[in-house]
Design a protein around this motif. Structure first.
Motif, PDB file in Angstrom:
ATOM      1  N   ILE A  79     -15.641  38.837   8.994  1.00  0.00           N
ATOM      2  CA  ILE A  79     -15.927  38.413   7.442  1.00  0.00           C
ATOM      3  C   ILE A  79     -14.698  37.740   7.032  1.00  0.00           C
ATOM      4  CG2 ILE A  79     -16.819  38.955   5.220  1.00  0.00           C
ATOM      5  CD1 ILE A  79     -18.601  39.883   7.362  1.00  0.00           C
ATOM      6  N   PRO A  80     -14.954  36.381   6.611  1.00  0.00           N
ATOM      7  CA  PRO A  80     -13.605  35.571   6.231  1.00  0.00           C
ATOM      8  C   PRO A  80     -13.408  35.686   4.840  1.00  0.00           C
ATOM      9  CG  PRO A  80     -15.652  34.158   6.155  1.00  0.00           C
ATOM     10  CD  PRO A  80     -16.053  35.461   6.833  1.00  0.00           C
ATOM     11  N   ASP A  81     -12.182  35.187   4.578  1.00  0.00           N
ATOM     12  CA  ASP A  81     -11.723  35.416   3.112  1.00  0.00           C
ATOM     13  C   ASP A  81     -12.088  34.113   2.287  1.00  0.00           C
ATOM     14  OD1 ASP A  81      -9.692  33.572   3.886  1.00  0.00           O
ATOM     15  OD2 ASP A  81      -8.077  35.043   4.072  1.00  0.00           O
ATOM     16  N   GLU A  82     -11.922  34.280   0.967  1.00  0.00           N
ATOM     17  CA  GLU A  82     -12.285  32.971   0.089  1.00  0.00           C
ATOM     18  C   GLU A  82     -11.674  31.676   0.606  1.00  0.00           C
ATOM     19  OE1 GLU A  82     -11.180  36.074  -1.190  1.00  0.00           O
ATOM     20  OE2 GLU A  82     -12.732  36.535  -2.213  1.00  0.00           O
ATOM     21  N   GLN A  83     -10.223  31.704   0.885  1.00  0.00           N
ATOM     22  CA  GLN A  83      -9.547  30.758   1.400  1.00  0.00           C
ATOM     23  C   GLN A  83     -10.245  30.064   2.707  1.00  0.00           C
ATOM     24  OE1 GLN A  83      -5.525  32.470   1.820  1.00  0.00           O
ATOM     25  NE2 GLN A  83      -4.971  31.278  -0.242  1.00  0.00           N
ATOM     26  N   PHE A  84     -10.480  30.635   3.512  1.00  0.00           N
ATOM     27  CA  PHE A  84     -10.968  30.168   4.832  1.00  0.00           C
ATOM     28  C   PHE A  84     -12.467  29.618   4.237  1.00  0.00           C
ATOM     29  CE2 PHE A  84     -13.439  30.343   8.906  1.00  0.00           C
ATOM     30  CZ  PHE A  84     -12.515  29.702   9.609  1.00  0.00           C
ATOM     31  N   VAL A  85     -13.312  30.195   3.640  1.00  0.00           N
ATOM     32  CA  VAL A  85     -14.446  29.575   3.135  1.00  0.00           C
ATOM     33  C   VAL A  85     -14.456  28.426   2.396  1.00  0.00           C
ATOM     34  CG1 VAL A  85     -16.715  30.075   2.213  1.00  0.00           C
ATOM     35  CG2 VAL A  85     -15.737  31.542   3.189  1.00  0.00           C
ATOM     36  N   SER A  86     -13.225  28.390   1.381  1.00  0.00           N
ATOM     37  CA  SER A  86     -13.051  26.985   0.834  1.00  0.00           C
ATOM     38  C   SER A  86     -12.663  25.811   1.519  1.00  0.00           C
ATOM     39  CB  SER A  86     -12.107  27.558  -0.231  1.00  0.00           C
ATOM     40  OG  SER A  86     -12.453  28.255  -1.311  1.00  0.00           O
ATOM     41  N   ALA A  87     -12.003  26.259   2.710  1.00  0.00           N
ATOM     42  CA  ALA A  87     -11.462  25.201   3.510  1.00  0.00           C
ATOM     43  C   ALA A  87     -12.558  24.665   4.255  1.00  0.00           C
ATOM     44  CB  ALA A  87     -10.332  25.778   4.292  1.00  0.00           C
ATOM     45  N   LEU A  88     -13.816  25.541   4.601  1.00  0.00           N
ATOM     46  CA  LEU A  88     -14.897  24.873   5.555  1.00  0.00           C
ATOM     47  C   LEU A  88     -15.872  24.403   4.444  1.00  0.00           C
ATOM     48  CD1 LEU A  88     -15.227  27.692   8.105  1.00  0.00           C
ATOM     49  CD2 LEU A  88     -13.901  25.570   8.133  1.00  0.00           C
ATOM     50  N   PHE A  89     -16.180  24.858   3.203  1.00  0.00           N
ATOM     51  CA  PHE A  89     -17.507  24.665   2.631  1.00  0.00           C
ATOM     52  C   PHE A  89     -16.970  23.598   1.258  1.00  0.00           C
ATOM     53  CE2 PHE A  89     -19.005  27.855   5.076  1.00  0.00           C
ATOM     54  CZ  PHE A  89     -20.472  27.774   5.085  1.00  0.00           C
ATOM     55  N   THR A  92     -14.556  25.960  -4.352  1.00  0.00           N
ATOM     56  CA  THR A  92     -13.385  26.655  -5.287  1.00  0.00           C
ATOM     57  C   THR A  92     -13.396  28.172  -4.868  1.00  0.00           C
ATOM     58  OG1 THR A  92     -14.821  27.541  -7.078  1.00  0.00           O
ATOM     59  CG2 THR A  92     -13.883  25.140  -7.298  1.00  0.00           C
ATOM     60  N   SER A  93     -12.211  28.960  -4.873  1.00  0.00           N
ATOM     61  CA  SER A  93     -12.214  30.327  -4.798  1.00  0.00           C
ATOM     62  C   SER A  93     -13.376  30.965  -5.278  1.00  0.00           C
ATOM     63  CB  SER A  93     -10.973  30.864  -5.139  1.00  0.00           C
ATOM     64  OG  SER A  93      -9.708  30.357  -4.383  1.00  0.00           O
ATOM     65  N   SER A  96     -16.446  30.420  -3.384  1.00  0.00           N
ATOM     66  CA  SER A  96     -16.587  30.919  -2.093  1.00  0.00           C
ATOM     67  C   SER A  96     -16.647  32.506  -2.203  1.00  0.00           C
ATOM     68  CB  SER A  96     -15.086  30.712  -1.458  1.00  0.00           C
ATOM     69  OG  SER A  96     -15.236  29.383  -1.347  1.00  0.00           O
ATOM     70  N   ARG A  97     -15.948  33.111  -3.170  1.00  0.00           N
ATOM     71  CA  ARG A  97     -16.105  34.327  -3.194  1.00  0.00           C
ATOM     72  C   ARG A  97     -17.601  34.864  -3.747  1.00  0.00           C
ATOM     73  NH1 ARG A  97     -13.086  35.120  -7.704  1.00  0.00           N
ATOM     74  NH2 ARG A  97     -11.329  34.697  -6.272  1.00  0.00           N
ATOM     75  N   ARG A  98     -18.398  34.126  -4.443  1.00  0.00           N
ATOM     76  CA  ARG A  98     -19.817  34.462  -4.581  1.00  0.00           C
ATOM     77  C   ARG A  98     -20.728  34.127  -3.408  1.00  0.00           C
ATOM     78  NH1 ARG A  98     -18.737  31.854  -9.655  1.00  0.00           N
ATOM     79  NH2 ARG A  98     -19.429  29.796  -8.813  1.00  0.00           N
ATOM     80  N   LEU A  99     -20.403  33.064  -2.720  1.00  0.00           N
ATOM     81  CA  LEU A  99     -20.936  32.852  -1.481  1.00  0.00           C
ATOM     82  C   LEU A  99     -20.962  34.086  -0.381  1.00  0.00           C
ATOM     83  CD1 LEU A  99     -22.558  30.944   0.327  1.00  0.00           C
ATOM     84  CD2 LEU A  99     -20.600  29.562   0.875  1.00  0.00           C
ATOM     85  N   ILE A 100     -19.715  34.443  -0.236  1.00  0.00           N
ATOM     86  CA  ILE A 100     -19.584  35.718   0.687  1.00  0.00           C
ATOM     87  C   ILE A 100     -20.121  36.809   0.188  1.00  0.00           C
ATOM     88  CG2 ILE A 100     -17.780  37.087   1.706  1.00  0.00           C
ATOM     89  CD1 ILE A 100     -15.572  34.904   1.210  1.00  0.00           C
ATOM     90  N   ARG A 101     -20.154  37.142  -1.088  1.00  0.00           N
ATOM     91  CA  ARG A 101     -20.808  38.227  -1.715  1.00  0.00           C
ATOM     92  C   ARG A 101     -22.350  38.041  -1.357  1.00  0.00           C
ATOM     93  NH1 ARG A 101     -20.156  37.840  -6.955  1.00  0.00           N
ATOM     94  NH2 ARG A 101     -17.828  38.224  -6.712  1.00  0.00           N
ATOM     95  N   THR A 142     -11.309  39.972  -1.762  1.00  0.00           N
ATOM     96  CA  THR A 142     -11.808  40.871  -2.734  1.00  0.00           C
ATOM     97  C   THR A 142     -13.135  41.443  -2.291  1.00  0.00           C
ATOM     98  OG1 THR A 142     -12.745  39.072  -4.014  1.00  0.00           O
ATOM     99  CG2 THR A 142     -10.520  39.528  -4.635  1.00  0.00           C
ATOM    100  N   ASN A 143     -13.941  40.575  -1.580  1.00  0.00           N
ATOM    101  CA  ASN A 143     -15.148  41.305  -1.274  1.00  0.00           C
ATOM    102  C   ASN A 143     -14.962  42.533  -0.318  1.00  0.00           C
ATOM    103  OD1 ASN A 143     -17.583  39.489  -2.239  1.00  0.00           O
ATOM    104  ND2 ASN A 143     -16.357  37.976  -1.523  1.00  0.00           N
ATOM    105  N   ILE A 144     -14.245  42.387   0.358  1.00  0.00           N
ATOM    106  CA  ILE A 144     -13.735  43.470   1.570  1.00  0.00           C
ATOM    107  C   ILE A 144     -13.231  44.769   0.619  1.00  0.00           C
ATOM    108  CG2 ILE A 144     -12.357  44.263   3.368  1.00  0.00           C
ATOM    109  CD1 ILE A 144     -14.634  42.570   4.114  1.00  0.00           C
ATOM    110  N   VAL A 145     -12.490  44.432  -0.584  1.00  0.00           N
ATOM    111  CA  VAL A 145     -11.900  45.362  -1.517  1.00  0.00           C
ATOM    112  C   VAL A 145     -13.044  46.035  -2.025  1.00  0.00           C
ATOM    113  CG1 VAL A 145     -10.828  46.069  -3.621  1.00  0.00           C
ATOM    114  CG2 VAL A 145      -9.578  44.295  -1.661  1.00  0.00           C
TER     115      VAL A 145
END
Length: 198
Positions: A79-89, A92-93, A96-101, A142-145
């Motif tokens: 599961i990637p972190d927000e920074q990685f998702v932001s770099a690909l997609f 914003t952080s 990305s956090r919402r997308l992962i969630r 933060t999603n993993i937390v």
């Protein structure tokens, strides 16, 4: 079916390769293999659409499915972190956090093992702070937390949650009792650094 793809030099020059390697977190030599896994994820998305297995109309659904495929195929279940998702997609952080969630919620059964493996990996990277009497973890996800805290809440609502250390961006504290419970739930051998410390 074996498919080979060649990227023309006018689409990806040496500078572009270096930039992509930086974005994807690999060295230039590993880039063809890493891009190959990303291409496999993209092809899976197209094949699902062509065969009518996953026909998505909303942009948010497409992004969620794309991230799900990237996690499953390109990232080998991490599961990637927000920074990685932001770099690909290019998000914003917060986006990305919402997308992962959303992906963790919508594809919770398919990603169950990936989530457990990512949580377990986070739990093996701790240090014990004798002065504070807590385990500390540096984690940019933060999603993993949140998922660790869900595990704790489901197991024993009286346990202290994993909390962000005051004045820190991504350092979290875990009380020994919560740490032991998480190790038990994730099937990890616990460290014993906290034993005998008051």
């Amino acid at each position: 079916m074996q498919i080979t793809v060649t990227i023309p030099p006018d689409q990806l020059d040496q500078q572009g390769e270096q930039e992509l390697a930086r974005i994807l977190g690999c060295d230039a030599a590993a880039l063809p293999g890493v891009l190959g896994r990303h291409a496999e994820a993209a092809l899976s998305e197209y094949l699902s659409m062509y065969r009518g297995q996953k026909v998505l109309k909303r942009g948010s659904d497409m992004l969620e499915y794309r991230l799900y495929l990237l996690i499953s195929i390109a990232l080998a279940g991490r599961i990637p972190d927000e920074q990685f998702v932001s770099a690909l997609f290019q998000t914003t952080s917060a986006e990305s956090r919402r997308l992962i969630r959303s992906v963790l919620s919508k594809y919770q059964y398919q990603l169950q093992e990936a989530l457990r493996a990512t949580m377990a990996a986070a739990m093996t990277n701790l240090a014990y702070d004798r002065e504070g009497g807590v385990y500390t973890m540096v984690l940019n996800n933060t999603n993993i937390v949140d998922e660790l805290n869900k595990l704790l809440a489901a197991a024993d609502g009286t346990l202290t949650p994993v909390t962000r250390r005051r004045g820190s961006v991504s350092t979290y504290d875990i009380r020994p009792s919560s740490y032991e419970q998480l190790c038990k739930l994730l099937g990890l051998p616990p460290q014993t650094d906290h034993l005998g410390n008051g």
